[in-house]
Enzyme design. Sequence first.
Site, PDB file in Angstrom:
ATOM      1  N   ARG A 139       0.822  -1.229   0.000  1.00 11.52           N
ATOM      2  CA  ARG A 139       0.000   0.000   0.000  1.00 11.52           C
ATOM      3  C   ARG A 139       0.848   1.269   0.000  1.00 11.52           C
ATOM      4  NH1 ARG A 139      -3.998  -2.005   4.599  1.00 11.52           N
ATOM      5  NH2 ARG A 139      -1.945  -2.161   5.506  1.00 11.52           N
ATOM      6  N   LYS A 153      13.701 -27.052   5.985  1.00 16.02           N
ATOM      7  CA  LYS A 153      14.997 -27.169   6.677  1.00 16.02           C
ATOM      8  C   LYS A 153      15.691 -28.474   6.279  1.00 16.02           C
ATOM      9  CE  LYS A 153      13.806 -24.264  10.594  1.00 16.02           C
ATOM     10  NZ  LYS A 153      14.746 -23.142  10.551  1.00 16.02           N
ATOM     11  N   HIS A 165       4.872 -25.937  12.860  1.00 19.74           N
ATOM     12  CA  HIS A 165       6.238 -26.436  12.690  1.00 19.74           C
ATOM     13  C   HIS A 165       6.468 -27.792  13.391  1.00 19.74           C
ATOM     14  CE1 HIS A 165       6.738 -22.536  11.077  1.00 19.74           C
ATOM     15  NE2 HIS A 165       7.168 -21.908  12.149  1.00 19.74           N
ATOM     16  N   SER A 188      28.152 -34.582  12.738  1.00 22.64           N
ATOM     17  CA  SER A 188      27.934 -33.133  12.806  1.00 22.64           C
ATOM     18  C   SER A 188      28.182 -32.588  11.414  1.00 22.64           C
ATOM     19  CB  SER A 188      28.914 -32.490  13.783  1.00 22.64           C
ATOM     20  OG  SER A 188      28.524 -32.793  15.081  1.00 22.64           O
TER      21      SER A 188
HETATM   22  C1  BG6 Z   1       8.147 -18.420  12.866  1.00 21.59           C
HETATM   23  C2  BG6 Z   1       7.537 -17.909  14.124  1.00 21.59           C
HETATM   24  O1  BG6 Z   1       7.216 -19.184  12.155  1.00 21.59           O
HETATM   25  O2  BG6 Z   1       9.268 -19.214  13.175  1.00 21.59           O
HETATM   26  C3  BG6 Z   1       8.554 -17.153  14.961  1.00 21.59           C
HETATM   27  O3  BG6 Z   1       6.443 -17.067  13.823  1.00 21.59           O
HETATM   28  C4  BG6 Z   1       9.804 -17.962  15.165  1.00 21.59           C
HETATM   29  O4  BG6 Z   1       8.005 -16.783  16.221  1.00 21.59           O
HETATM   30  C5  BG6 Z   1      10.303 -18.536  13.851  1.00 21.59           C
HETATM   31  O5  BG6 Z   1      10.791 -17.124  15.740  1.00 21.59           O
HETATM   32  C6  BG6 Z   1      11.428 -19.509  14.083  1.00 21.59           C
HETATM   33  O6  BG6 Z   1      11.975 -19.903  12.862  1.00 21.59           O
HETATM   34  P1  BG6 Z   1      13.467 -20.465  12.800  1.00 21.59           P
HETATM   35  O7  BG6 Z   1      13.616 -20.896  11.399  1.00 21.59           O
HETATM   36  O8  BG6 Z   1      14.360 -19.345  13.218  1.00 21.59           O
HETATM   37  O9  BG6 Z   1      13.509 -21.597  13.779  1.00 21.59           O
END
Ligand code: BG6
Length: 484
Positions: free
Chosen positions: A47, A192, A250, A400
């Site tokens: 916007r 990831k 997640h 690792s």
């Molecule tokens: C996001 C969340 O989805 O993931 C955040 O909204 C969080 O609160 C972030 O900090 C963490 O992502 P990563 O990849 O740094 O573990």
Amino acid sequence: PETGSLSIVVLGASGDLAKKKTFPALFHLYRQGFLPTDEVHIFGYARTKISDGELRNRLHSYLAPAKDASAELLGDVSKFLQLIKYVSGSYDSEDGFRLLDKEISEHESLKSSAEGSSRRLFYLALPPSVYPSVCKMIKTCCMNKSDLGGWTRVVVEKPFGKDLASAEELSTEIGMLFEEPQIYRIDHYLGKELVQNLLVLRFANRMFLPLWNRDNIDNVQIVFREDFGTEGRGGYFDQYGIIRDIIQNHLLQVLCLVAMEKPVSLKPEHIRDEKVKVLESVLPISDDEVVLGQYEGYRDDPTVPDESNTPTFATVILRIHNERWEGVPFILKAGKALNSRKAEIRVQFKDVPGDIFKCKKQGRNEFVIRLQPLEAIYMKLTVKQPGLEMSTVQSELDLSYGQRYQGVTIPEAYERLILDTIRGDQQHFVRRDELKASWQIFTPLLHRIDKGEFKPIPYKPGSRGPKEADQLLEKAGYVQTHGY
Ligand code: BG6
């Protein structure tokens, strides 16, 4: 791979997510040659009334942080920024989107690949409240019109709703405009490296196949910790809380990959079918298997209400009702402002029956997958303590990544996922029925928290979280191992 012009539109271009994640990911893809200049053009839409130059200036420091700004990097940044055009307009009226469509069409006719198809990717780096209107505008004004083929795809970010009903409403609204193969629901944990490794570890290694079940595994922990609070995001966070921010998406996605059966093949639909089955097998959460916390000082944020009941920490045990996992607790734990920043999966095996070494005190076998930082996969084992005495000690078989894959750059989650959206691979995106099933699990608990029926326990910033969470872990059967 498909050819033709590729227009990437970042909606919400001046927001935090776009600056910190979307544009840098696009830049990295560009640097690696995945966004060829004769095909790609990038549009920022928001916007705010600013010029192309102003948007480019704003993005500069995110693409080239001062500390490692080599001449080569700076050169690439300026070439990349030239690919970006800014269009300003509102999210709910046709004018801005008609203008956007005009700009995209112009770009399509200019590119040397104009002969080919037209590919249009819309990345919604926006709050979900505007998703329906933005999707409607895209559908009305900006769809791919080339006779030569191509596609229009939309990428949406979490939070997809606040509970089951609102998520379903959102899905229905978007579903009326786009087909499921056009909708990419991002959960960046699926991008990831070590999350993507889970299926390989589980299904390409004979040694795990017979062990991965209730007969051998005692408990599974999936943990997310951050050593900072909600700095600057209190207003957003307070409406969602840690369960909606981290656990429902997640950590639950990670749980699916740890617990699912082997898919028929690696086709996205086969994988997602198996994930849905896991989610649908999760039993209702029991009150005595939940601990909530809120760090002291969280409410000092002026955008957080003084009496906020929002958890910044939660430990929740999920139980999967199927033949493989009956009786095995899946402990999901996430917290802000804790003592460290780490995300890991810990699969703890049962004690050895008839233990002749009396090694129980040292702990059990544990298979650990550290997602971040310092990616690693390691297995805790009991071995003989080197020396003349016959005594045992816990040690580790350790992979690792920093040592094993020196010099290999691990791609950022967003980079990989955006590339998948261009390639049309939905394997690492959340399907509508997955989303529904994951909200089903947490909605009853979330509603009770929202009504204030479940209170978070205060904890000190920089601590492990409430001690009640450790007690719950112990009760669930987790045994702390004592390594060397
Ligand atoms: C996001 C969340 O989805 O993931 C955040 O909204 C969080 O609160 C972030 O900090 C963490 O992502 P990563 O990849 O740094 O573990």
